[in-house]
Design an enzyme around this catalytic site. Structure first.
Site, short mmCIF file in Angstrom:
data_model
loop_
_atom_site.label_atom_id
_atom_site.label_comp_id
_atom_site.label_asym_id
_atom_site.label_seq_id
_atom_site.Cartn_x
_atom_site.Cartn_y
_atom_site.Cartn_z
N GLU A 155 -6.56 7.42 0.09
CA GLU A 155 -5.60 6.87 1.05
C GLU A 155 -5.22 7.94 2.08
O GLU A 155 -5.01 7.65 3.26
CB GLU A 155 -4.34 6.39 0.32
N ARG A 173 -2.85 -1.43 3.06
CA ARG A 173 -2.91 -0.01 3.46
C ARG A 173 -4.03 0.23 4.48
O ARG A 173 -4.69 1.28 4.47
CB ARG A 173 -3.11 0.92 2.25
N SER A 181 0.74 8.85 -2.52
CA SER A 181 -0.42 8.38 -3.29
C SER A 181 -1.70 8.91 -2.66
O SER A 181 -1.94 8.67 -1.48
CB SER A 181 -0.47 6.85 -3.29
P1 FAD Z 1 0.83 11.74 9.70
O1 FAD Z 1 0.61 12.18 8.30
O2 FAD Z 1 1.29 12.77 10.67
O3 FAD Z 1 -0.51 11.08 10.26
C1 FAD Z 1 -1.26 10.20 9.46
C2 FAD Z 1 -2.45 9.70 10.31
O4 FAD Z 1 -1.97 8.88 11.36
C3 FAD Z 1 -3.22 10.82 10.99
O5 FAD Z 1 -4.58 10.47 11.03
C4 FAD Z 1 -2.65 10.88 12.40
O6 FAD Z 1 -3.57 11.37 13.35
C5 FAD Z 1 -2.32 9.41 12.64
N1 FAD Z 1 -1.15 9.20 13.49
C6 FAD Z 1 0.12 9.61 13.26
N2 FAD Z 1 0.93 9.18 14.23
C7 FAD Z 1 0.18 8.48 15.10
C8 FAD Z 1 0.42 7.81 16.34
N3 FAD Z 1 1.65 7.76 16.86
N4 FAD Z 1 -0.62 7.24 16.98
C9 FAD Z 1 -1.88 7.27 16.46
N5 FAD Z 1 -2.18 7.90 15.30
C10 FAD Z 1 -1.17 8.50 14.64
N6 FAD Z 1 2.95 5.46 2.36
C11 FAD Z 1 3.14 4.13 2.10
O7 FAD Z 1 2.46 3.27 2.68
N7 FAD Z 1 4.08 3.72 1.20
C12 FAD Z 1 4.86 4.60 0.52
O8 FAD Z 1 5.70 4.18 -0.27
C13 FAD Z 1 4.67 5.98 0.76
N8 FAD Z 1 5.39 6.90 0.07
C14 FAD Z 1 5.18 8.21 0.29
C15 FAD Z 1 5.92 9.15 -0.44
C16 FAD Z 1 5.74 10.50 -0.25
C17 FAD Z 1 6.53 11.48 -1.07
C18 FAD Z 1 4.81 10.95 0.71
C19 FAD Z 1 4.63 12.43 0.97
C20 FAD Z 1 4.06 10.05 1.44
C21 FAD Z 1 4.23 8.67 1.23
N9 FAD Z 1 3.48 7.71 1.95
C22 FAD Z 1 3.69 6.37 1.72
C23 FAD Z 1 2.47 8.13 2.93
C24 FAD Z 1 3.05 8.45 4.33
O9 FAD Z 1 4.42 8.70 4.27
C25 FAD Z 1 2.80 7.31 5.32
O10 FAD Z 1 1.42 7.06 5.45
C26 FAD Z 1 3.37 7.60 6.71
O11 FAD Z 1 3.29 6.44 7.52
C27 FAD Z 1 2.68 8.75 7.43
O12 FAD Z 1 3.44 9.03 8.60
P2 FAD Z 1 3.34 10.42 9.34
O13 FAD Z 1 4.14 10.32 10.59
O14 FAD Z 1 3.71 11.53 8.43
O15 FAD Z 1 1.79 10.48 9.71
P1 NAP Z 2 5.35 0.93 -9.56
O1 NAP Z 2 6.49 0.13 -9.07
O2 NAP Z 2 5.50 1.71 -10.84
O3 NAP Z 2 4.07 -0.01 -9.67
C1 NAP Z 2 2.84 0.51 -10.19
C2 NAP Z 2 1.71 -0.17 -9.47
O4 NAP Z 2 1.71 -1.55 -9.80
C3 NAP Z 2 1.82 -0.04 -7.98
O5 NAP Z 2 0.61 0.45 -7.55
C4 NAP Z 2 2.09 -1.44 -7.46
O6 NAP Z 2 1.24 -1.79 -6.37
C5 NAP Z 2 1.79 -2.36 -8.63
N1 NAP Z 2 2.87 -3.35 -8.81
C6 NAP Z 2 4.01 -3.19 -9.53
N2 NAP Z 2 4.72 -4.33 -9.53
C7 NAP Z 2 4.04 -5.22 -8.79
C8 NAP Z 2 4.28 -6.56 -8.41
N3 NAP Z 2 5.37 -7.23 -8.79
N4 NAP Z 2 3.37 -7.17 -7.62
C9 NAP Z 2 2.27 -6.52 -7.21
N5 NAP Z 2 1.98 -5.23 -7.54
C10 NAP Z 2 2.85 -4.58 -8.33
O7 NAP Z 2 4.84 1.96 -8.41
P2 NAP Z 2 5.41 3.39 -7.97
O8 NAP Z 2 4.33 4.38 -8.09
O9 NAP Z 2 6.73 3.66 -8.59
O10 NAP Z 2 5.63 3.14 -6.40
C11 NAP Z 2 6.60 2.20 -5.99
C12 NAP Z 2 6.21 1.59 -4.66
O11 NAP Z 2 6.17 2.61 -3.67
C13 NAP Z 2 4.82 0.94 -4.69
O12 NAP Z 2 4.85 -0.20 -3.89
C14 NAP Z 2 3.93 2.00 -4.07
O13 NAP Z 2 2.82 1.46 -3.37
C15 NAP Z 2 4.89 2.70 -3.10
N6 NAP Z 2 4.52 4.11 -2.96
C16 NAP Z 2 3.49 4.39 -2.13
C17 NAP Z 2 3.10 5.70 -1.93
C18 NAP Z 2 2.00 6.02 -0.96
O14 NAP Z 2 1.82 7.18 -0.62
N7 NAP Z 2 1.24 5.05 -0.50
C19 NAP Z 2 3.75 6.74 -2.59
C20 NAP Z 2 4.78 6.40 -3.45
C21 NAP Z 2 5.17 5.08 -3.63
P3 NAP Z 2 1.50 -1.36 -4.83
O15 NAP Z 2 1.25 0.12 -4.80
O16 NAP Z 2 0.48 -2.14 -4.09
O17 NAP Z 2 2.89 -1.74 -4.46
#
Ligand code: FAD
Ligand code: NAP
Length: 339
Positions: free
Chosen positions: A334, A164, A238
């Site tokens: 995050e 991340r 998250s």
């Molecule tokens: P924004 O929120 O608009 O911007 C985020 C940051 O990036 C800001 O600082 C902005 O200035 C910068 N930025 C945006 N675009 C650019 C660009 N083109 N150039 C330079 N800087 C830029 N994230 C995960 O990693 N895994 C997940 O599974 C995941 N699940 C999510 C589920 C939900 C319900 C939600 C709401 C969010 C989730 N996220 C997840 C977080 C989010 O979706 C990601 O981080 C996504 O990449 C953000 O994209 P955005 O276009 O909305 O960025």
């Molecule tokens: P989940 O599958 O219930 O898992 C719970 C946690 O355990 C997660 O944090 C995941 O790490 C870790 N995990 C589970 N199985 C694993 C494996 N086999 N190896 C290594 N790590 C493991 O998680 P969840 O909340 O339902 O989300 C599902 C996936 O979507 C996850 O990968 C999560 O990161 C992603 N997600 C991200 C965001 C965001 O905003 N960043 C929001 C929603 C969902 P990791 O998180 O490192 O995968």
């Protein structure tokens, strides 16, 4: 460039926090971005990039201009024996790109289905889900330097992707606008079913030999079941990162909490699920002002009733303090805080 004056960020971010900004400009080409950088240099004014607003928490009114990414386009630019390189505009919706890839039979990003936001933001925090991070397919990105307006290409090594993390979120924060990303997708895909939720859903769907479309559908089903829809309940996914600690720290924690889940990383360190640490302290469903911890997912903070950024930050700070007191681990945010 389209200009929207004095809008509220409420409808431009998934948290749904109601704060005004000076203006939003929509860039639909690289030339728009370059032009904006030169204009902002000649008459200095604060500005930031906005994608889909799904990873941002604004905490106060912002007297700044936002450059919203509207650069489109998905095109195959190279082919090999078992791969295609696909150049994608920064403003393309991430999930739309994943859907395009799966529909064309190109593998690599199917586990990342339904992640909100834009392709341009994907390298920012090296988005990941279900055992796959975007860096697995990343080849390069095109950027515009915010200091000079120059365009250039950055390769994978230069982006310094981590868990991340990337150079764009750390050392080079604010230095580049990402205008497009090239991904190498596989024509003979390898399926990743390392996460239990995906495996179980595939079993429930009756898939014994799943292909990328099956995995895509399973991920969409699981995510729809487990995660709050921002269109209904404001959130930014998250709020905290999963801490990655040394083995000694993990072992000491296991002594005190034998049921703590530990995931060993490639570098030998150990990832601890932040959701487990928070949930065990009874935070699920707890509310402060208009913000709350989601009732089913302890990592997700939600806007339950006209939350302000300060409400969300107060809740987040209370969680961080409690987790630090209990486990000796300091959670890192995050979500990008805009203050
Ligand atoms: P924004 O929120 O608009 O911007 C985020 C940051 O990036 C800001 O600082 C902005 O200035 C910068 N930025 C945006 N675009 C650019 C660009 N083109 N150039 C330079 N800087 C830029 N994230 C995960 O990693 N895994 C997940 O599974 C995941 N699940 C999510 C589920 C939900 C319900 C939600 C709401 C969010 C989730 N996220 C997840 C977080 C989010 O979706 C990601 O981080 C996504 O990449 C953000 O994209 P955005 O276009 O909305 O960025
Ligand atoms: P989940 O599958 O219930 O898992 C719970 C946690 O355990 C997660 O944090 C995941 O790490 C870790 N995990 C589970 N199985 C694993 C494996 N086999 N190896 C290594 N790590 C493991 O998680 P969840 O909340 O339902 O989300 C599902 C996936 O979507 C996850 O990968 C999560 O990161 C992603 N997600 C991200 C965001 C965001 O905003 N960043 C929001 C929603 C969902 P990791 O998180 O490192 O995968």
């Amino acid at each position: 460039m389209q200009r929207i004056d004095a809008p509220s960020l409420k409808s431009y971010t998934t948290f749904g926090i109601d704060v005004p900004v000076r203006a939003i400009l929509v860039a639909t080409s690289v030339a728009d971005v370059v032009q904006h950088v030169h204009t902002a240099r000649s008459a200095p004014q604060p500005w930031r990039v906005l994608g889909g607003g799904s990873n941002i928490l604004p905490t106060r009114p912002l007297d700044i201009t936002l450059l919203r990414m509207g650069i489109g386009g998905v095109a195959i630019v190279d082919r090999g024996p078992d791969w295609v390189d696909v150049a994608v505009g920064a403003g393309v919706g991430w999930h739309d790109f994943v859907t395009w890839a799966v529909e064309h039979g190109y593998g690599g990003v199917e586990n990342l289905a339904l992640i909100p936001g834009t392709v341009g933001a994907a390298p920012m925090q090296n988005i990941g889900a279900y055992g796959v991070e975007q860096e697995r397919c990343f080849r390069s990105c095109t950027v515009v330097d915010t200091a000079t307006g120059e365009e250039r290409t950055m390769d994978k090594a230069e982006c310094r992707f981590g868990y991340r993390e990337s150079i764009f979120k750390r050392e080079a924060s604010g230095c580049y606008v990402i205008t497009g990303v090239t991904y190498r997708l596989r024509t003979e895909p390898v399926i990743d079913m390392s996460y239990a939720d995906v495996r179980q859903q595939l079993v429930a769907d009756g898939c014994t030999e799943p292909d990328i479309a099956d995995v895509y559908r399973a991920v969409v089903t699981v995510r729809r079941r487990k995660l709050p829809d921002p269109a209904i309940l404001g959130n930014a996914g998250s709020f905290f990162k999963n801490p990655v600690v040394d083995t000694a720290v993990a072992a000491a924690l296991r002594e005190r909490f034998p049921d703590v889940p530990c995931f060993e990383q490639a570098d030998g360190r150990v990832k601890l699920p932040a959701a487990w640490l928070i949930d065990r302290r009874g935070w699920k469903g707890r509310r402060m002002g208009g913000a709350a911890v989601h009732a089913n997912q302890a990592l997700v903070l939600v806007n339950v009733d006209h939350a302000t950024g300060a409400d969300v930050m107060a809740l987040a700070d209370a969680i961080v303090a409690d987790v630090a007191d209990t486990y000796g681990i300091v959670l890192e945010r995050e979500v990008n805080i805009w203050d």
